[in-house]
Design a protein around this motif. Structure first.
Motif: not given
Length: 204
Positions: A38-44, A50-56
């Motif tokens: 998920v983290v490297n998808t355009p939407d994320y 940064n392609a890292m978690v978390p995000a809100i």
């Protein structure tokens, strides 16, 4: 409803989930990172470049960086964010210390014990991590000697990331010194209803 992106196995995601649960904020969490992708998808990447978690996602508002998210949620709810200026910045100080000092020292042992196959485990790196981390927990134990919570008499946002850090260190298959004040505080944190599903989880 608040959306939290990230796998619960991440200490940084656990901080945000623990915070939301302590504040009684309804949320939905979506797995992301490591095997979940998920983290490297355009939407994320639009949420967190940064392609890292978390995000809100809080409605149209997006935010990343775990301790910043904790600060935001506490300020949004007007709870656990000290109104006294000096107490607030004591909280901020310990939150930054967790991220920049304690997490860097302790994370190496966690990766070796939990994320590294036994045949590839480097016990020299574990020993170095323990040597760097134990004085920091001793310092935290000293901070808690004359106060019930990290920043003083009341539970605050500072307690949240540090509880997640202790949870991770306590979960490693290794011995540790006795830190009675830290142990008393952590037992109290685990008794909070918001800790269910976070501070009672096995590491992975």
């Amino acid at each position: 409803m608040l959306k939290i992106w990230g796998r619960i196995s991440s200490i940084n995601v656990r901080k945000v989930v623990l915070c939301a649960q302590m504040l009684d904020i309804p949320f939905v969490r979506m797995d992301a990172g490591l095997s979940f992708g998920v983290v490297n998808t355009p939407d994320y990447l639009a949420l967190n470049p940064n392609a890292m978690v978390p995000a809100i996602e809080d409605g149209p508002y997006t935010l990343w960086e775990s301790n910043v998210i904790v600060r935001y949620l506490c300020a949004r709810e007007g709870r656990l964010c000290p109104s006294d200026l000096q107490t607030r910045f004591i909280s901020e100080q310990w939150m930054d210390w967790q991220q920049t000092t304690l997490n860097r020292a302790s994370g190496v042992a966690f990766v070796q014990w939990i994320r590294t196959p036994e045949t590839q485990r480097n016990h020299h790196l574990i020993a170095q991590s323990v040597e760097a981390t134990e004085p920091l927990f001793a310092l935290l134990n000293e901070q808690l000697q004359h106060r019930p919570f990290i920043a003083g008499d009341q539970l605050s946002m500072a307690d949240i990331p540090l509880a997640c850090e202790v949870h991770r260190w306590w979960g490693l298959p290794q011995t540790r010194p006795s830190w009675p004040h830290l142990e008393r505080w952590y037992a109290q944190m685990r008794q909070h209803p918001g800790a269910v599903g976070v501070l009672d989880l096995a590491l992975s």
